[in-house]
Design an enzyme around this catalytic site. Structure first.
Site, PDB file in Angstrom:
ATOM      1  N   LYS A 112       0.823  -1.209   0.000  1.00 54.32           N
ATOM      2  CA  LYS A 112       0.000   0.000   0.000  1.00 54.32           C
ATOM      3  C   LYS A 112       0.864   1.270   0.000  1.00 54.32           C
ATOM      4  O   LYS A 112       0.607   2.194  -0.758  1.00 54.32           O
ATOM      5  CB  LYS A 112      -0.892  -0.049   1.246  1.00 54.32           C
ATOM      6  CG  LYS A 112      -1.858   1.057   1.404  1.00 54.32           C
ATOM      7  CD  LYS A 112      -2.870   0.703   2.491  1.00 54.32           C
ATOM      8  CE  LYS A 112      -2.228   0.209   3.777  1.00 54.32           C
ATOM      9  NZ  LYS A 112      -1.642   1.276   4.600  1.00 54.32           N
ATOM     10  N   ARG A 119      -9.217   3.052   9.955  1.00 50.65           N
ATOM     11  CA  ARG A 119      -8.833   1.680  10.267  1.00 50.65           C
ATOM     12  C   ARG A 119      -9.870   0.980  11.147  1.00 50.65           C
ATOM     13  O   ARG A 119      -9.755  -0.204  11.393  1.00 50.65           O
ATOM     14  CB  ARG A 119      -7.521   1.707  11.012  1.00 50.65           C
ATOM     15  CG  ARG A 119      -6.458   0.802  10.392  1.00 50.65           C
ATOM     16  CD  ARG A 119      -5.186   1.210  11.036  1.00 50.65           C
ATOM     17  NE  ARG A 119      -4.062   0.398  10.904  1.00 50.65           N
ATOM     18  CZ  ARG A 119      -2.948   0.789  10.271  1.00 50.65           C
ATOM     19  NH1 ARG A 119      -2.910   1.909   9.599  1.00 50.65           N
ATOM     20  NH2 ARG A 119      -1.887   0.024  10.299  1.00 50.65           N
ATOM     21  N   ARG A 166      10.152  -9.168   4.368  1.00 55.48           N
ATOM     22  CA  ARG A 166      10.355  -7.748   4.684  1.00 55.48           C
ATOM     23  C   ARG A 166      11.022  -7.595   6.054  1.00 55.48           C
ATOM     24  O   ARG A 166      11.889  -6.743   6.235  1.00 55.48           O
ATOM     25  CB  ARG A 166       9.005  -7.031   4.668  1.00 55.48           C
ATOM     26  CG  ARG A 166       9.115  -5.547   4.869  1.00 55.48           C
ATOM     27  CD  ARG A 166       7.841  -4.851   4.391  1.00 55.48           C
ATOM     28  NE  ARG A 166       7.181  -4.162   5.477  1.00 55.48           N
ATOM     29  CZ  ARG A 166       6.003  -3.574   5.384  1.00 55.48           C
ATOM     30  NH1 ARG A 166       5.319  -3.613   4.276  1.00 55.48           N
ATOM     31  NH2 ARG A 166       5.474  -2.951   6.405  1.00 55.48           N
ATOM     32  N   ARG A 175      11.839  -0.520  11.078  1.00 54.92           N
ATOM     33  CA  ARG A 175      10.577  -0.420  11.814  1.00 54.92           C
ATOM     34  C   ARG A 175      10.520  -1.443  12.932  1.00 54.92           C
ATOM     35  O   ARG A 175      10.706  -2.626  12.708  1.00 54.92           O
ATOM     36  CB  ARG A 175       9.397  -0.646  10.858  1.00 54.92           C
ATOM     37  CG  ARG A 175       9.052   0.583  10.058  1.00 54.92           C
ATOM     38  CD  ARG A 175       7.903   0.326   9.131  1.00 54.92           C
ATOM     39  NE  ARG A 175       6.658   0.022   9.802  1.00 54.92           N
ATOM     40  CZ  ARG A 175       5.474   0.100   9.203  1.00 54.92           C
ATOM     41  NH1 ARG A 175       5.396   0.484   7.943  1.00 54.92           N
ATOM     42  NH2 ARG A 175       4.389  -0.197   9.862  1.00 54.92           N
ATOM     43  N   ARG A 212      -0.593  -7.724  13.549  1.00 54.58           N
ATOM     44  CA  ARG A 212      -1.142  -6.616  12.758  1.00 54.58           C
ATOM     45  C   ARG A 212      -2.140  -7.125  11.721  1.00 54.58           C
ATOM     46  O   ARG A 212      -3.143  -6.471  11.442  1.00 54.58           O
ATOM     47  CB  ARG A 212      -0.007  -5.825  12.098  1.00 54.58           C
ATOM     48  CG  ARG A 212       0.810  -5.058  13.138  1.00 54.58           C
ATOM     49  CD  ARG A 212       2.013  -4.376  12.538  1.00 54.58           C
ATOM     50  NE  ARG A 212       1.621  -3.396  11.558  1.00 54.58           N
ATOM     51  CZ  ARG A 212       2.333  -3.087  10.483  1.00 54.58           C
ATOM     52  NH1 ARG A 212       3.485  -3.692  10.257  1.00 54.58           N
ATOM     53  NH2 ARG A 212       1.910  -2.168   9.647  1.00 54.58           N
TER      54      ARG A 212
HETATM   55  P1  AMP Z   1       1.010   1.716   9.336  1.00 54.86           P
HETATM   56  O1  AMP Z   1       2.298   2.331   8.924  1.00 54.86           O
HETATM   57  O2  AMP Z   1      -0.175   2.329   8.651  1.00 54.86           O
HETATM   58  O3  AMP Z   1       1.019   0.232   9.227  1.00 54.86           O
HETATM   59  O4  AMP Z   1       0.818   2.056  10.896  1.00 54.86           O
HETATM   60  C1  AMP Z   1       1.746   1.629  11.874  1.00 54.86           C
HETATM   61  C2  AMP Z   1       1.079   1.587  13.231  1.00 54.86           C
HETATM   62  O5  AMP Z   1       0.586   2.877  13.585  1.00 54.86           O
HETATM   63  C3  AMP Z   1      -0.141   0.676  13.319  1.00 54.86           C
HETATM   64  O6  AMP Z   1       0.207  -0.662  13.551  1.00 54.86           O
HETATM   65  C4  AMP Z   1      -0.896   1.305  14.491  1.00 54.86           C
HETATM   66  O7  AMP Z   1      -0.292   0.971  15.730  1.00 54.86           O
HETATM   67  C5  AMP Z   1      -0.663   2.772  14.264  1.00 54.86           C
HETATM   68  N1  AMP Z   1      -1.712   3.360  13.384  1.00 54.86           N
HETATM   69  C6  AMP Z   1      -1.540   3.875  12.126  1.00 54.86           C
HETATM   70  N2  AMP Z   1      -2.697   4.314  11.626  1.00 54.86           N
HETATM   71  C7  AMP Z   1      -3.643   4.078  12.570  1.00 54.86           C
HETATM   72  C8  AMP Z   1      -5.041   4.295  12.645  1.00 54.86           C
HETATM   73  N3  AMP Z   1      -5.726   4.850  11.620  1.00 54.86           N
HETATM   74  N4  AMP Z   1      -5.683   3.924  13.775  1.00 54.86           N
HETATM   75  C9  AMP Z   1      -5.027   3.375  14.823  1.00 54.86           C
HETATM   76  N5  AMP Z   1      -3.711   3.134  14.816  1.00 54.86           N
HETATM   77  C10 AMP Z   1      -3.003   3.476  13.707  1.00 54.86           C
END
Ligand code: AMP
Length: 187
Positions: free
Chosen positions: A13, A88, A127, A135, A146
């Site tokens: 994504k 989300r 990854r 990360r 996740r």
């Molecule tokens: P991502 O890079 O989008 O995978 O986000 C990394 C982490 O940030 C996620 O695993 C959540 O802990 C937090 N996070 C990101 N976006 C959201 C969201 N919209 N709602 C809640 N937690 C979020």
């Protein structure tokens, strides 16, 4: 052009979002990136979010919503944006509807990059090995969490857009270029 991009962890994504912002001269609004910036800058928000993110769980809707509300009103969003990683949860999706209505902003397309779970597990293991240091949430146990969180909290959001007949699903098992072509076709 204003769109929402969905996809489980490891679906590519972020890569697609970056390609789209270059092609259409729009901005990427990634709540994950915004939170990582907060963690990096050691703000109060960052400190409290870090533990949640490191586990692969979701940060509270209130925090996320406040961030989005501020970000979406910045002038660089006028030409268009991609919501990446937001909404989300159903609660976030409903909050977004109200916010967009207030601001008179319309989302044109909702796109889901779909990838079979087994393939995802294969990709995320790879990854995790490659990006070990970038990360904290990229190790396979946490990535599995996740994916489960995605299934539990985010798949219902996708179903919600589907029920409104607004969802466009793309086969994410194809090459990066083919996925990109398919997205561009929809736009
Ligand atoms: P991502 O890079 O989008 O995978 O986000 C990394 C982490 O940030 C996620 O695993 C959540 O802990 C937090 N996070 C990101 N976006 C959201 C969201 N919209 N709602 C809640 N937690 C979020």
């Amino acid at each position: 052009m204003k769109l929402i991009l969905f996809g489980p962890p490891g679906a590519g994504k972020g890569t697609q979002a970056k390609m789209l912002i270059d092609k259409f001269n729009i901005v990427q609004i990634s709540t994950g990136d915004m939170l990582r910036d907060e963690v990096q800058s050691e703000t109060e928000l960052g400190k409290s979010a870090k533990f949640i993110m490191d586990r692969g769980d979701l940060v509270s809707d209130d925090i996320i919503f406040a961030m989005i509300k501020k970000r979406i009103q910045m002038s660089d969003c006028n030409n268009g944006f991609i919501l990446d990683g937001f909404p989300r949860t159903l609660n976030q999706a409903i909050g977004l509807e109200g916010l967009l209505e207030d601001l008179k902003i319309e989302i044109e397309k909702v796109i889901e990059i779909e990838v079979d779970e087994n393939l995802l597990l294969e990709r995320i293991n790879k990854r995790a090995l490659e990006d070990k240091n970038t990360r904290n949430d990229d190790n396979s146990l946490i990535l599995k969490n996740r994916i489960n969180v995605y299934k539990k909290d985010t798949v219902p959001v996708i179903e919600y857009y589907k029920s409104l007949r607004r969802l466009n699903t793309i086969n994410g098992t194809q090459s990066i270029e083919k996925v990109f072509q398919d997205i561009v076709k929809i736009l």
